[in-house]
Design an enzyme around this catalytic site. Structure first.
Site, PDB file in Angstrom:
ATOM      1  N   PRO A   1       0.969  -1.190  -0.164  1.00  8.54           N
ATOM      2  CA  PRO A   1      -0.218  -0.109  -0.391  1.00  8.54           C
ATOM      3  C   PRO A   1       1.072   1.147  -0.547  1.00  8.54           C
ATOM      4  CG  PRO A   1      -0.350  -1.306   2.015  1.00  8.54           C
ATOM      5  CD  PRO A   1       0.690  -1.792   1.577  1.00  8.54           C
TER       6      PRO A   1
ATOM      7  N   GLU B   1       2.861  -7.042   8.240  1.00 13.42           N
ATOM      8  CA  GLU B   1       2.475  -5.419   8.514  1.00 13.42           C
ATOM      9  C   GLU B   1       4.131  -5.454   7.487  1.00 13.42           C
ATOM     10  OE1 GLU B   1       1.415  -3.559  10.921  1.00 13.42           O
ATOM     11  OE2 GLU B   1       0.465  -5.461  10.362  1.00 13.42           O
TER      12      GLU B   1
ATOM     13  N   ARG C   1      -4.648  -8.219 -20.949  1.00 11.86           N
ATOM     14  CA  ARG C   1      -5.471  -7.794 -21.441  1.00 11.86           C
ATOM     15  C   ARG C   1      -5.150  -6.918 -22.909  1.00 11.86           C
ATOM     16  NH1 ARG C   1      -7.870  -3.123 -20.575  1.00 11.86           N
ATOM     17  NH2 ARG C   1     -10.642  -3.689 -21.334  1.00 11.86           N
TER      18      ARG C   1
ATOM     19  N   ASP D   1     -11.280   2.239 -24.240  1.00 16.03           N
ATOM     20  CA  ASP D   1     -10.787   1.391 -22.776  1.00 16.03           C
ATOM     21  C   ASP D   1     -11.040   3.422 -22.258  1.00 16.03           C
ATOM     22  OD1 ASP D   1     -10.978  -0.782 -22.515  1.00 16.03           O
ATOM     23  OD2 ASP D   1      -9.001  -0.598 -22.356  1.00 16.03           O
TER      24      ASP D   1
END
Ligand code: ADE
Length: 252
Positions: free
Chosen positions: A88, A115, A153, A168
């Site tokens: 993250p 963690e 893709r 897209d």
């Protein structure tokens, strides 16, 4: 494109790779996905892949040695590869990053858990840390799968219709226009007239102004990067959208 995925939950990847476009891409040889169970590279009776953090604090940290042993085993065949750790705190993953990564021949995706990963492994082995969004998942596995899906893709010959990826959302910095199919009347709501006109130019104009309207409403930040042709600018002016775009560009 080869994806090598390092995880402590190898079964996690089974079903997403057995469905739809990813399954087809695998069986057509467009991609190859190798799943490595980090635990198999851990030593000792308990084959520990994590341990308590030096300095104290919550939770556990992924040990560096099993991860390093796994990577060493993967790259021992000498091929070029880019090593990405999912975290993250990584650099934000976007369509542009996905497009850039299609140029690689091999991606090694390291799924963090707990963690985090011992920093010494990251410093020595990882080329880039990537986050798929500003939220915290239970681990990097879902994020790795998001990357495999969105990159696959884009690879030549993977999508049935050759221009599906070109149209897209995000491909030119705008959100995609709304789509309609049969029936023409759904619970009293009809299909917008321009789409039934059969006139390609009218349809394209309608879709572009729809895209701009949606982008203004949901993601005005994207509009600072979009280039419009002079024809498009003329049309957007007539629709009263050009001023809104200019206002946004001034604010952002
Ligand atoms: N691991 C936990 N949360 C993540 C995120 N947002 N992106 C990538 N890996 C993660």
């Amino acid at each position: 494109m080869i994806f090598d995925i390092l995880t402590i939950f190898p079964d996690f990847f089974e079903s997403p790779l057995e469905e739809g476009i990813l399954r087809r891409a695998l069986s057509a040889g467009k991609i190859d996905v190798n799943i490595y169970n980090i635990r198999e590279y851990a030593v000792g009776r308990h084959q520990m892949t994590d341990d308590r953090p030096f300095g104290g604090g919550e939770g556990m940290v992924m040990k560096p040695e099993p991860l390093a042993a796994c990577i060493d085993a993967i790259v021992s065949d000498g091929g070029e590869s880019k090593i990405i750790a999912l975290s993250p705190r990584g650099k934000q993953y976007t369509q542009k990053v996905a497009e850039q990564l299609t140029a690689e021949s091999r991606l090694i995706l390291v799924c963090g858990r707990y963690e985090g990963i011992d920093q010494r492994f990251t410093d020595k082995y990882v080329d880039e840390e990537i986050s798929i969004g500003d939220y915290v998942l239970t681990g990097g596995e879902l994020a790795a799968m998001v990357m495999v899906d969105s990159i696959t893709r884009l690879l030549p010959g993977v999508l049935g219709c050759s221009d599906s990826a070109a149209n897209d959302t995000f491909s030119r910095g705008l959100l995609k226009h709304s789509q309609y199919t049969r029936p023409r009347d759904f619970q009293g709501q009809t299909v917008p007239e321009p789409l039934l006109s059969g006139n390609h130019a009218i349809i394209e104009q309608f879709r572009l102004s729809e895209s701009v309207r949606l982008t203004l409403e949901h993601r005005p930040d994207l509009l600072t990067e979009v280039q419009f042709s002079s024809e498009e600018r003329k049309m957007l002016k007539q629709e009263g959208l050009l001023d809104a775009i200019q206002d946004i560009n001034q604010i952002l």
